[in-house]
Design an enzyme around this catalytic site. Structure first.
Site, PDB file in Angstrom:
ATOM      1  N   HIS A   1      -2.449  -1.229  -4.210  1.00 39.59           N
ATOM      2  CA  HIS A   1      -3.908  -1.272  -4.321  1.00 39.59           C
ATOM      3  C   HIS A   1      -4.452   0.148  -4.232  1.00 39.59           C
ATOM      4  CE1 HIS A   1      -4.515  -1.828   0.353  1.00 39.59           C
ATOM      5  NE2 HIS A   1      -3.911  -0.708   0.053  1.00 39.59           N
TER       6      HIS A   1
ATOM      7  N   SER B   1       0.832  -1.190   0.000  1.00 38.74           N
ATOM      8  CA  SER B   1       0.000   0.000   0.000  1.00 38.74           C
ATOM      9  C   SER B   1       0.880   1.257   0.000  1.00 38.74           C
ATOM     10  CB  SER B   1      -0.951  -0.055   1.197  1.00 38.74           C
ATOM     11  OG  SER B   1      -1.923   0.955   1.151  1.00 38.74           O
TER      12      SER B   1
END
EC number: 3.4.21.92
Length: 200
Positions: free
Chosen positions: A126, A101
């Protein structure tokens, strides 16, 4: 039982006496910083302050940022990202373990040619996450617009840093997208996979 933060001996330049300091302070003297937790405001403020200090001390020397992080706050991470871009020092980013992330975003944000990962590292990208607790519909709509704005900005930045098209980044970040160190190199998030410190 937790071991706490280890202490190591350190001798101040020009001094005969050693004193014990926490390991992160000692590493900081060598221009080595460590992001080893979730990204939050406290961690971001600490890393930003350390990078600014090291850059003001000697901007001709690189700063080494080791990353083993599951990600975290987008706004806190962007403070670190903006500082990496702001300082004159090269920022060498090194993934040890997991860069997921915001951790992956910061790994890719290092100086081009100086973004590396150890062989068994995992990288995951993501879209940003957002929550909608029990709130008014208009507040949920405002938050959703902000999340979509952040998503586009992060995807454009990842596209710039990796060389991948915006459409590919948008598709790949729709869900958790895991990569090995070699796959992250092929994707353009890092420049090399290393197994020895001299390779960084």
């Amino acid at each position: 039982m937790p071991i706490g933060t280890p202490s190591v001996p350190y001798r101040l330049p020009g001094s005969q006496m050693e004193r014990w300091v926490d390991i992160y302070t000692r590493l900081g003297v060598e221009r080595i910083l460590f992001l080893g937790s979730e990204v939050n405001d406290g961690i971001a403020n600490s890393l930003v302050a350390q990078m600014l200090y090291l850059d003001s001390e000697d901007s001709s020397k690189p700063i080494y940022l080791y990353i083993n992080s599951p990600g975290g706050s987008v706004t806190a991470g962007l403070a670190i990202y903006d500082t990496i871009q702001y300082v004159k020092s090269e920022v060498v980013t090194i993934c040890v373990g997991l860069a997921a992330s915001m951790g992956a975003f910061l790994l890719a944000a290092g100086t081009k040619g100086k973004r590396v990962a150890l062989p068994h590292s995992r990288i995951m990208i993501h879209q940003p996450l957002g929550g909608t607790s029990r709130r008014q519909a208009s507040d949920i709509e405002i938050e959703a617009r902000e999340i979509l704005r952040m998503k586009e900005m992060l995807n454009r930045s990842l596209s710039d840093m990796s060389g991948q098209s915006f459409d590919k980044i948008e598709k790949d970040t729709d869900r958790d997208y895991f990569l090995s160190a070699e796959e992250a190199k092929d994707y353009g998030l890092i420049d090399r996979v290393i197994s020895h410190p001299n390779e960084a």
